[in-house]
Design a protein around this motif. Structure first.
Motif, mmCIF file in Angstrom:
data_model
loop_
_atom_site.group_PDB
_atom_site.id
_atom_site.type_symbol
_atom_site.label_atom_id
_atom_site.label_comp_id
_atom_site.label_asym_id
_atom_site.label_seq_id
_atom_site.Cartn_x
_atom_site.Cartn_y
_atom_site.Cartn_z
ATOM 1 N N ALA A 108 -37.330 85.213 6.242
ATOM 2 C CA ALA A 108 -37.611 86.006 7.611
ATOM 3 C C ALA A 108 -39.149 86.240 7.239
ATOM 4 O O ALA A 108 -39.683 86.374 8.428
ATOM 5 N N VAL A 109 -39.680 86.399 6.066
ATOM 6 C CA VAL A 109 -41.013 86.809 5.981
ATOM 7 C C VAL A 109 -41.888 85.530 6.617
ATOM 8 O O VAL A 109 -42.807 85.892 7.265
ATOM 9 N N THR A 110 -41.624 84.440 6.037
ATOM 10 C CA THR A 110 -42.351 83.230 6.681
ATOM 11 C C THR A 110 -42.085 83.171 8.175
ATOM 12 O O THR A 110 -43.033 82.713 8.934
ATOM 13 N N ASP A 111 -40.954 83.375 8.898
ATOM 14 C CA ASP A 111 -40.658 83.394 10.404
ATOM 15 C C ASP A 111 -41.617 84.566 10.954
ATOM 16 O O ASP A 111 -42.291 84.037 12.179
ATOM 17 N N LYS A 112 -41.846 85.593 10.313
ATOM 18 C CA LYS A 112 -42.590 86.443 10.837
ATOM 19 C C LYS A 112 -44.064 86.185 10.898
ATOM 20 O O LYS A 112 -45.018 86.533 11.787
ATOM 21 N N CYS A 113 -44.319 85.470 9.803
ATOM 22 C CA CYS A 113 -45.794 85.091 9.777
ATOM 23 C C CYS A 113 -46.320 83.890 10.547
ATOM 24 O O CYS A 113 -47.265 83.797 11.171
ATOM 25 N N THR A 114 -45.337 83.155 11.045
ATOM 26 C CA THR A 114 -45.404 82.117 12.177
ATOM 27 C C THR A 114 -45.432 82.537 13.659
ATOM 28 O O THR A 114 -46.135 81.793 14.277
ATOM 29 N N ARG A 115 -44.808 83.740 13.846
ATOM 30 C CA ARG A 115 -44.998 84.540 15.112
ATOM 31 C C ARG A 115 -46.194 85.155 15.356
ATOM 32 O O ARG A 115 -46.605 85.329 16.366
ATOM 33 N N CYS A 150 -42.459 78.762 -6.087
ATOM 34 C CA CYS A 150 -42.940 77.330 -6.706
ATOM 35 C C CYS A 150 -43.925 76.603 -5.813
ATOM 36 O O CYS A 150 -43.666 75.327 -5.818
ATOM 37 N N ASP A 151 -44.737 76.997 -4.972
ATOM 38 C CA ASP A 151 -45.478 76.463 -3.989
ATOM 39 C C ASP A 151 -44.907 75.822 -2.876
ATOM 40 O O ASP A 151 -45.108 74.903 -2.157
ATOM 41 N N VAL A 152 -43.705 76.107 -2.498
ATOM 42 C CA VAL A 152 -42.878 75.749 -1.361
ATOM 43 C C VAL A 152 -42.593 76.835 -0.479
ATOM 44 O O VAL A 152 -42.163 77.888 -0.704
ATOM 45 N N ARG A 153 -43.050 76.584 0.729
ATOM 46 C CA ARG A 153 -42.762 77.821 1.821
ATOM 47 C C ARG A 153 -41.294 77.658 2.334
ATOM 48 O O ARG A 153 -40.609 76.620 2.521
ATOM 49 N N MET A 154 -40.737 78.928 2.001
ATOM 50 C CA MET A 154 -39.478 79.270 2.482
ATOM 51 C C MET A 154 -39.277 79.126 3.698
ATOM 52 O O MET A 154 -39.902 80.151 4.521
ATOM 53 N N THR A 155 -38.493 78.690 4.748
ATOM 54 C CA THR A 155 -38.133 78.808 6.051
ATOM 55 C C THR A 155 -36.927 78.979 6.370
ATOM 56 O O THR A 155 -35.729 78.852 5.465
ATOM 57 N N THR A 156 -36.235 79.461 7.489
ATOM 58 C CA THR A 156 -34.957 79.469 7.745
ATOM 59 C C THR A 156 -34.136 78.332 7.956
ATOM 60 O O THR A 156 -33.138 78.099 7.468
ATOM 61 N N GLU A 157 -35.143 77.404 8.478
ATOM 62 C CA GLU A 157 -34.418 75.982 8.583
ATOM 63 C C GLU A 157 -34.206 75.475 7.091
ATOM 64 O O GLU A 157 -32.961 74.834 7.082
ATOM 65 N N MET A 158 -35.125 75.757 6.056
ATOM 66 C CA MET A 158 -34.852 74.999 5.057
ATOM 67 C C MET A 158 -33.543 75.820 4.309
ATOM 68 O O MET A 158 -32.764 75.261 3.757
ATOM 69 N N THR A 159 -33.287 77.329 4.508
ATOM 70 C CA THR A 159 -32.322 77.860 3.746
ATOM 71 C C THR A 159 -31.193 77.651 4.463
ATOM 72 O O THR A 159 -30.226 77.573 3.793
ATOM 73 N N LEU A 160 -31.032 77.310 5.891
ATOM 74 C CA LEU A 160 -29.670 76.729 6.460
ATOM 75 C C LEU A 160 -29.464 75.217 6.068
ATOM 76 O O LEU A 160 -28.367 75.261 5.968
ATOM 77 N N LYS A 161 -30.509 74.460 5.781
ATOM 78 C CA LYS A 161 -29.876 73.132 5.261
ATOM 79 C C LYS A 161 -29.589 73.178 3.910
ATOM 80 O O LYS A 161 -28.666 72.648 3.532
ATOM 81 N N PHE A 162 -29.983 74.045 3.056
ATOM 82 C CA PHE A 162 -29.486 74.471 1.727
ATOM 83 C C PHE A 162 -27.916 75.014 1.860
ATOM 84 O O PHE A 162 -27.125 74.414 1.132
ATOM 85 N N MET A 163 -27.809 75.861 2.751
ATOM 86 C CA MET A 163 -26.427 76.291 2.851
ATOM 87 C C MET A 163 -25.509 75.380 3.413
ATOM 88 O O MET A 163 -24.474 75.480 2.874
ATOM 89 N N TYR A 164 -25.838 74.666 4.441
ATOM 90 C CA TYR A 164 -25.078 73.504 4.859
ATOM 91 C C TYR A 164 -24.758 72.325 3.817
ATOM 92 O O TYR A 164 -23.587 72.223 3.638
ATOM 93 N N THR A 165 -25.838 71.909 3.021
ATOM 94 C CA THR A 165 -25.487 71.173 2.033
ATOM 95 C C THR A 165 -24.592 71.632 0.846
ATOM 96 O O THR A 165 -23.642 71.016 0.586
ATOM 97 N N TRP A 166 -24.921 72.658 0.566
ATOM 98 C CA TRP A 166 -24.054 73.499 -0.418
ATOM 99 C C TRP A 166 -22.524 73.749 -0.197
ATOM 100 O O TRP A 166 -21.688 73.415 -0.943
ATOM 101 N N SER A 167 -22.380 74.002 1.104
ATOM 102 C CA SER A 167 -21.092 74.299 1.637
ATOM 103 C C SER A 167 -20.146 72.956 1.746
ATOM 104 O O SER A 167 -19.137 72.915 1.421
#
Length: 176
Positions: A108-115, A150-167
């Motif tokens: 959400a921090v990244t999302d707010k910065c992109t807006r 670790c120099d990777v920008r966290m986005t909601t899209e990345m988090t959702l993909k991680f959650m989807y893959t892990w589920s």
């Protein structure tokens, strides 16, 4: 200990989102273009410093959640659902849900910065300030501020993909 660390991380992520919100309110209330770039630089430096400080805690908690989910599933199937099993499973589940919430708060921090560029672009600073405003919008866009691990920008899209893959992985482990 994990719960305290997770809630501390949630607090830091929430504070970073409030900082970005405060920047947006400050720009909207006092549209002084000469100070916007300096304020954005300060905001970006604070966010990057905070991310750099807590990134290893973030990584450890994420790995803990990744390990904890299969362990909880194994406990569910191996333990009898007696008196001691429910509190054990409940504690692990609450911590895992808190860690997942932490992942989404960081995104959400990244999302707010992109807006922020859209907000600055929508504001009116006067008739002859169009070029300066566009320069500031491009500067904010190119700065790519957000929550970095670790120099990777966290986005909601990345988090959702991680959650989807892990589920999918957890579903495969559970059904086999």
């Amino acid at each position: 200990i994990l719960a305290c660390l997770t809630y501390c991380m949630l607090f830091v992520c929430r504070a970073l989102t409030v900082i970005v919100d405060t920047f947006g309110c400050r720009v909207a209330d006092n549209p002084d273009l000469s100070k916007v770039m300096h304020q954005w630089n300060v905001l970006q430096a604070v966010v990057r410093k905070a991310c750099g400080t807590i990134e290893w805690c973030f990584v450890v908690l994420t790995v803990t959640a990744v390990i904890m989910i299969p362990a909880l599933i194994a406990d569910f199937f191996m333990l009898e659902l007696g008196r001691g099993a429910i509190p054990t499973l409940l504690a692990g589940t609450v911590i895992t849900i808190s860690i997942v919430r932490m992942l989404f708060m960081a995104a959400a921090v990244t999302d707010k910065c992109t807006r922020v560029p859209a907000l600055v672009n929508a504001l009116s600073f006067g008739d002859d300030t169009y070029r300066v405003k566009q320069h500031i919008v491009e500067y904010i866009l190119n700065s790519a501020a957000g929550f970095y691990v670790c120099d990777v920008r966290m986005t909601t899209e990345m988090t959702l993909k991680f959650m989807y893959t892990w589920s999918i992985v957890v579903f495969g482990i559970t059904t086999s």
